[in-house]
Design a protein around this motif. Sequence first.
Motif, PDB file in Angstrom:
ATOM      1  N   ALA A  31      -2.636 -97.409  20.722  1.00  0.00           N
ATOM      2  CA  ALA A  31      -3.056 -96.352  19.803  1.00  0.00           C
ATOM      3  C   ALA A  31      -2.660 -95.002  20.392  1.00  0.00           C
ATOM      4  CB  ALA A  31      -4.565 -96.435  19.577  1.00  0.00           C
ATOM      5  N   ASP A  32      -3.037 -93.935  19.730  1.00  0.00           N
ATOM      6  CA  ASP A  32      -2.640 -92.588  20.158  1.00  0.00           C
ATOM      7  C   ASP A  32      -3.594 -91.971  21.184  1.00  0.00           C
ATOM      8  OD1 ASP A  32      -0.328 -92.487  18.721  1.00  0.00           O
ATOM      9  OD2 ASP A  32      -1.121 -91.279  17.068  1.00  0.00           O
ATOM     10  N   PHE A  33      -4.408 -92.800  21.832  1.00  0.00           N
ATOM     11  CA  PHE A  33      -5.365 -92.294  22.806  1.00  0.00           C
ATOM     12  C   PHE A  33      -4.863 -92.498  24.235  1.00  0.00           C
ATOM     13  CE2 PHE A  33      -7.842 -93.718  19.097  1.00  0.00           C
ATOM     14  CZ  PHE A  33      -8.455 -92.522  18.759  1.00  0.00           C
ATOM     15  N   ASP A  34      -5.242 -91.565  25.120  1.00  0.00           N
ATOM     16  CA  ASP A  34      -4.905 -91.688  26.538  1.00  0.00           C
ATOM     17  C   ASP A  34      -5.989 -92.400  27.329  1.00  0.00           C
ATOM     18  OD1 ASP A  34      -2.401 -90.095  26.595  1.00  0.00           O
ATOM     19  OD2 ASP A  34      -3.727 -88.469  25.980  1.00  0.00           O
ATOM     20  N   LEU A  62      -5.583 -77.834  18.524  1.00  0.00           N
ATOM     21  CA  LEU A  62      -6.202 -77.246  19.716  1.00  0.00           C
ATOM     22  C   LEU A  62      -5.193 -76.401  20.490  1.00  0.00           C
ATOM     23  CD1 LEU A  62      -8.257 -80.231  21.182  1.00  0.00           C
ATOM     24  CD2 LEU A  62      -9.168 -78.175  20.071  1.00  0.00           C
ATOM     25  N   PRO A  63      -5.630 -75.266  21.038  1.00  0.00           N
ATOM     26  CA  PRO A  63      -4.744 -74.470  21.902  1.00  0.00           C
ATOM     27  C   PRO A  63      -4.567 -75.181  23.244  1.00  0.00           C
ATOM     28  CG  PRO A  63      -6.937 -73.498  21.845  1.00  0.00           C
ATOM     29  CD  PRO A  63      -6.937 -74.599  20.827  1.00  0.00           C
ATOM     30  N   PRO A  64      -3.502 -74.901  23.968  1.00  0.00           N
ATOM     31  CA  PRO A  64      -3.204 -75.614  25.213  1.00  0.00           C
ATOM     32  C   PRO A  64      -4.187 -75.335  26.347  1.00  0.00           C
ATOM     33  CG  PRO A  64      -1.632 -73.831  24.841  1.00  0.00           C
ATOM     34  CD  PRO A  64      -2.422 -73.975  23.583  1.00  0.00           C
ATOM     35  N   ILE A  65      -5.122 -74.413  26.158  1.00  0.00           N
ATOM     36  CA  ILE A  65      -6.124 -74.149  27.192  1.00  0.00           C
ATOM     37  C   ILE A  65      -7.003 -75.373  27.430  1.00  0.00           C
ATOM     38  CG2 ILE A  65      -7.818 -73.220  25.571  1.00  0.00           C
ATOM     39  CD1 ILE A  65      -7.183 -71.962  29.139  1.00  0.00           C
ATOM     40  N   PHE A  66      -7.094 -76.258  26.433  1.00  0.00           N
ATOM     41  CA  PHE A  66      -7.928 -77.449  26.571  1.00  0.00           C
ATOM     42  C   PHE A  66      -7.133 -78.599  27.175  1.00  0.00           C
ATOM     43  CE2 PHE A  66     -10.132 -75.014  23.296  1.00  0.00           C
ATOM     44  CZ  PHE A  66     -11.395 -74.970  23.865  1.00  0.00           C
ATOM     45  N   SER A  67      -7.581 -79.049  28.351  1.00  0.00           N
ATOM     46  CA  SER A  67      -6.885 -80.123  29.053  1.00  0.00           C
ATOM     47  C   SER A  67      -7.134 -81.482  28.420  1.00  0.00           C
ATOM     48  CB  SER A  67      -7.327 -80.160  30.521  1.00  0.00           C
ATOM     49  OG  SER A  67      -7.000 -78.959  31.172  1.00  0.00           O
ATOM     50  N   GLU A  94      -7.877 -81.742  13.539  1.00  0.00           N
ATOM     51  CA  GLU A  94      -8.596 -80.810  14.409  1.00  0.00           C
ATOM     52  C   GLU A  94      -8.047 -80.874  15.833  1.00  0.00           C
ATOM     53  OE1 GLU A  94     -13.237 -79.779  15.705  1.00  0.00           O
ATOM     54  OE2 GLU A  94     -12.779 -81.616  14.588  1.00  0.00           O
ATOM     55  N   PHE A  95      -7.803 -82.083  16.322  1.00  0.00           N
ATOM     56  CA  PHE A  95      -7.248 -82.253  17.673  1.00  0.00           C
ATOM     57  C   PHE A  95      -5.866 -81.623  17.777  1.00  0.00           C
ATOM     58  CE2 PHE A  95      -4.530 -84.583  20.612  1.00  0.00           C
ATOM     59  CZ  PHE A  95      -5.276 -84.572  21.783  1.00  0.00           C
ATOM     60  N   ASN A  96      -5.017 -81.853  16.790  1.00  0.00           N
ATOM     61  CA  ASN A  96      -3.637 -81.364  16.840  1.00  0.00           C
ATOM     62  C   ASN A  96      -3.541 -79.844  16.840  1.00  0.00           C
ATOM     63  OD1 ASN A  96      -2.572 -83.979  16.882  1.00  0.00           O
ATOM     64  ND2 ASN A  96      -2.483 -84.106  14.641  1.00  0.00           N
ATOM     65  N   ARG A 116      -1.517 -88.466  15.821  1.00  0.00           N
ATOM     66  CA  ARG A 116      -1.465 -87.420  16.844  1.00  0.00           C
ATOM     67  C   ARG A 116      -0.096 -86.736  16.901  1.00  0.00           C
ATOM     68  NH1 ARG A 116      -2.466 -88.859  23.234  1.00  0.00           N
ATOM     69  NH2 ARG A 116      -2.270 -86.751  24.102  1.00  0.00           N
ATOM     70  N   THR A 117      -0.115 -85.400  16.999  1.00  0.00           N
ATOM     71  CA  THR A 117       1.114 -84.645  17.249  1.00  0.00           C
ATOM     72  C   THR A 117       0.980 -83.738  18.474  1.00  0.00           C
ATOM     73  OG1 THR A 117       0.429 -82.878  15.728  1.00  0.00           O
ATOM     74  CG2 THR A 117       1.789 -84.662  14.809  1.00  0.00           C
ATOM     75  N   ASN A 118      -0.233 -83.566  18.950  1.00  0.00           N
ATOM     76  CA  ASN A 118      -0.504 -82.736  20.133  1.00  0.00           C
ATOM     77  C   ASN A 118      -0.509 -83.627  21.374  1.00  0.00           C
ATOM     78  OD1 ASN A 118      -1.565 -81.146  22.187  1.00  0.00           O
ATOM     79  ND2 ASN A 118      -3.590 -80.934  21.262  1.00  0.00           N
ATOM     80  N   PHE A 119       0.495 -83.444  22.242  1.00  0.00           N
ATOM     81  CA  PHE A 119       0.575 -84.240  23.463  1.00  0.00           C
ATOM     82  C   PHE A 119       0.379 -83.392  24.715  1.00  0.00           C
ATOM     83  CE2 PHE A 119       2.666 -86.728  20.224  1.00  0.00           C
ATOM     84  CZ  PHE A 119       2.139 -87.996  20.435  1.00  0.00           C
ATOM     85  N   ALA A 120      -0.066 -82.142  24.517  1.00  0.00           N
ATOM     86  CA  ALA A 120      -0.372 -81.278  25.651  1.00  0.00           C
ATOM     87  C   ALA A 120      -1.801 -81.479  26.130  1.00  0.00           C
ATOM     88  CB  ALA A 120      -0.166 -79.817  25.254  1.00  0.00           C
TER      89      ALA A 120
END
Length: 205
Positions: A161-164, A105-110, A101-103, A137-141
């Motif tokens: 982990a894959d979290f910021d 997401l459109p880039p509008i979400f910061s 679901e996270f991956n 995770r594959t979405n890094f935007a």
Amino acid sequence: MRIITLDSFVYNEIYILRRLLEWPDIYVHIRKPNLAEVDFVRYLSAFTLCERRRLVPHQHHAVARDHGVERIHLSTRLRKGYNGLLPNNCYSSTSTHSWDEFNKLPPIFSAAFVGPVFPSISKKGYGISKQIPCSGRTNFATLAIALGGIQASSIADLRHADFDDIALCGALWQANAPLLEAKRCYAQLPLSNQPLRNDPYEKLQ
């Protein structure tokens, strides 16, 4: 580090939140689904205009913007009905419950919450059978914020982990000394040896 309010009110809640907002890289998510608009405005008025820049309301978005709040959070349900239109220069975050679901997401979400990572503290029984793996995770935007069961004693399990970043809710509000628990968590950031990745919205300020 993200702080999420409870639906209900906690003794000294505003005082605790304002002390936390004195720390760098703290953002407060106001989640009060049962709060009427007039009471929500009264809640916002307890914060200075500077502090409101790091508040992220989960409801009453239009009135929040009228009172100096530049960020919004869309629940999963609201995101699914999202029509693609957001105010200019508007930071938006959302909630997700899997890496898939996270991956997507459109880039509008910061930024987006990803969880539950551990069984929930504030919602007993939630997340026991639905824990999110630390990788996938594959979405890094979009910033990935670990949510669910986060407390000082569990953060070490999120190293590399894959979290910021992390979000605190139950561990903070159920602690005997909320500011001390927050300090213990804050001291363990960033999650990797790399500096905490800045909120992309800050570049617009």
